[in-house]
Motif scaffolding. Structure first.
Motif, PDB file in Angstrom:
ATOM      1  N   GLU A   1       0.698  -0.957  -0.023  1.00 27.46           N
ATOM      2  CA  GLU A   1      -0.240  -0.293  -0.012  1.00 27.46           C
ATOM      3  C   GLU A   1       1.135   1.326  -0.224  1.00 27.46           C
ATOM      4  O   GLU A   1       0.283   2.797  -0.776  1.00 27.46           O
ATOM      5  N   ALA A   2       2.398   1.852   0.909  1.00 30.65           N
ATOM      6  CA  ALA A   2       2.839   2.266   0.644  1.00 30.65           C
ATOM      7  C   ALA A   2       2.773   3.196  -0.642  1.00 30.65           C
ATOM      8  O   ALA A   2       3.906   3.909  -0.665  1.00 30.65           O
ATOM      9  N   ILE A   3       4.043   1.242  -1.020  1.00 26.31           N
ATOM     10  CA  ILE A   3       4.500   2.234  -2.372  1.00 26.31           C
ATOM     11  C   ILE A   3       3.688   2.571  -3.950  1.00 26.31           C
ATOM     12  O   ILE A   3       3.905   3.269  -4.149  1.00 26.31           O
ATOM     13  N   ARG A   4       2.202   1.864  -3.313  1.00 31.08           N
ATOM     14  CA  ARG A   4       1.187   1.925  -4.972  1.00 31.08           C
ATOM     15  C   ARG A   4       0.504   2.869  -4.454  1.00 31.08           C
ATOM     16  O   ARG A   4       0.172   3.565  -5.683  1.00 31.08           O
ATOM     17  N   ASN A   5       0.430   3.917  -3.550  1.00 30.94           N
ATOM     18  CA  ASN A   5      -0.390   5.412  -3.042  1.00 30.94           C
ATOM     19  C   ASN A   5       0.717   6.283  -3.647  1.00 30.94           C
ATOM     20  O   ASN A   5       0.084   6.976  -2.858  1.00 30.94           O
ATOM     21  N   THR A   6       2.149   6.071  -3.169  1.00 32.84           N
ATOM     22  CA  THR A   6       2.727   7.779  -3.867  1.00 32.84           C
ATOM     23  C   THR A   6       3.528   7.150  -4.818  1.00 32.84           C
ATOM     24  O   THR A   6       3.783   6.449  -5.421  1.00 32.84           O
ATOM     25  N   PRO A   7       4.348   8.385  -5.590  1.00 35.24           N
ATOM     26  CA  PRO A   7       4.594   8.783  -6.839  1.00 35.24           C
ATOM     27  C   PRO A   7       6.127   7.961  -6.474  1.00 35.24           C
ATOM     28  O   PRO A   7       6.900   8.234  -5.890  1.00 35.24           O
TER      29      PRO A   7
ATOM     30  N   LEU B   1       8.430   9.140  -8.703  1.00 32.63           N
ATOM     31  CA  LEU B   1       9.715  10.395  -8.077  1.00 32.63           C
ATOM     32  C   LEU B   1       9.855   9.959  -6.855  1.00 32.63           C
ATOM     33  O   LEU B   1      11.210  10.680  -6.378  1.00 32.63           O
ATOM     34  N   ILE B   2       8.559  10.646  -5.836  1.00 32.17           N
ATOM     35  CA  ILE B   2       9.197  10.356  -4.927  1.00 32.17           C
ATOM     36  C   ILE B   2      10.356   9.800  -3.806  1.00 32.17           C
ATOM     37  O   ILE B   2      10.881   9.508  -3.074  1.00 32.17           O
TER      38      ILE B   2
END
Lengths: 227, 215
Positions: A62-68, A70-71
């Motif tokens: 969830e952490a990876i799939r919901n943040t860009p 790039l960040i």
């Protein structure tokens, strides 16, 4: 419109583009292989692991799939180095892309693994297969066969996403484009050329994954149909 | 050196509004374009089908970053001033249109064939068939994946930072340039993106369950 297109820079700079494209290919292949391995392990943990492990993997996905991306790349490259872990841009790029790919392949492989029926596992037990044999031949390979289309398009998307690593000065194809356009002031033409190269690379990757699929999935090859 | 403080967080939150605005622009534009692409993909005319699938292949085969640069510098060529918001809006619209078009084509095709036949028998013409029979059912199927794709749009607006549009990711870089605490700052930025995206992901999953339960 009086704009004159000028591709003259290609005569001199084409070796730069080739070098950039080659690094893009290497980055993507490395991140896909490592990320897929990570994702497969996480998917197994998510389906068969204990409650704590399942939660952990779920949080990672969830952490990876919901943040860009790039960040994520910035956190690995700038963030970790400020905490004292100095990594080169290339290594940071591979790590960030791998972690990203891992999360997406976890979700895809989880769907595949969950589609394997219980009876298959019981049958494998009856045949006296070891745990490892069961996981490899009864769970993972058929699971992968079922989700292979989703998996391979995610792989192609990762190759395209590797263009974002240009933002931390990895000298891949997109970074090469920025460099050439700042030398020649032919920005639009440079990015057109690079767009065509990316199109060719995606076609190449699709073809390669199709070939790999043919090699891996014997049943599909013989019957011409998926599972 | 500046200390990371409440002011910086406030600055990030204000920038996040631009991320939301850009996402809405991209989604609205992408929805209009996507609907056209989806209808072209299921058209009876081969030319339209070919055009739409060519467009999808083109956009899905190039990185969004390159699309962004092409629209940014392309606008300059046709003599318009280089406005980052416009360039970002255009490229994200092109991007979202291709993906939504492909998603929605699948949803239109997922409506059972018998619905077409039944509406044919009732003497509806093609426009009526779409408006009263096919699209209402397709929308139901399309809602979960569309909400899911909105997550992709929100995340991809971060790329607009590279052409100098000050949204959340760019704001993070700016704050970092004055405070030099990249780990803390980009973690905050990631947390804000997460707060925007996670509810959408959960909504997509919940809707997915509901749609499948209904069948």
């Amino acid at each position: 419109m009086s704009y004159k297109f000028d591709f003259a820079f290609m005569a001199e700079r084409w070796p730069d583009f080739v070098a950039g494209a080659w690094l893009t290919v290497q980055l993507a292949v490395l991140a896909i292989a490592l990320g897929f391995a990570l994702g497969t392990l996480c998917a197994l943990a998510r389906v068969y692991g204990g409650p704590v492990l399942r939660r952990l993997v779920g949080a990672y996905v969830e952490a990876i799939r919901n943040t860009p991306l790039l960040i994520q790349i910035f956190i690995v490259y700038f963030g970790l180095s400020s905490l004292g872990l100095k990594l080169s841009a290339d290594v940071s790029a591979v790590i960030a892309l791998t972690v990203n790919m891992g999360a997406y392949s976890t979700e895809i492989m989880r769907a595949g693994i969950q589609s394997i029926q219980r009876t298959q596992l019981e049958a494998a037990d009856c045949l006296g297969l070891t745990r490892l044999q069961t996981i490899l031949h009864v769970v993972l390979l058929p699971a992968m066969e079922r989700v292979y289309p989703a998996l391979s398009s995610q792989f192609v998307l990762l190759m395209l996403a590797s263009s974002i690593t240009s933002q931390i000065s990895v000298e891949e194809l997109t970074a090469t484009a920025s460099l050439v356009q700042s030398d020649t002031y032919r920005s639009f033409e440079v990015y057109l050329v690079v767009a065509v190269v990316y199109l060719a690379l995606s076609a190449l990757y699709r073809f390669a994954f199709w070939l790999i699929g043919l090699g891996l999935f014997e049943r599909k090859r013989r019957l011409g149909t998926p599972l | 050196m500046n200390q990371l403080g409440a002011n910086h967080l406030l600055y990030l939150l204000i920038a996040a509004q631009w991320t939301v605005l850009l996402s809405l622009i991209a989604f609205a534009g992408g929805a209009v374009l996507g609907l056209a692409i989806a209808l072209m993909r299921v058209s009876k005319l081969g030319v339209l089908r070919g055009l739409a699938s060519g467009y999808i292949q083109l956009v899905q085969g190039t990185p969004l970053l390159i699309l962004l640069f092409l629209s940014y510098f392309g606008l300059g060529i046709i003599g318009l001033k280089l406005v980052p918001l416009v360039a970002a809006g255009i490229s994200l619209t092109l991007y979202a249109g291709a993906f939504l078009g492909e998603i929605w084509r699948g949803c239109i095709e997922a409506v059972p064939k018998t619905q077409w036949e039944a509406s044919d028998c009732l003497g509806l013409n093609r426009v009526q068939q779409y408006a009263y029979v096919i699209l209402p059912q397709a929308v139901r199927i399309a809602t979960p994946p569309t909400v899911g794709f909105m997550v992709q749009i929100v995340k991809n607006t971060s790329l607009a930072s590279v052409i100098g549009f000050v949204e959340l990711a760019r704001a993070g870089q700016i704050v970092n340039n004055s405070t030099f605490e990249p780990f803390a700052i980009f973690s905050c930025v990631a947390a804000i993106y997460f707060a925007l995206c996670y509810p959408l992901s959960v909504a997509a999953r919940t809707l997915e369950r509901k749609v499948h339960a209904g069948r």
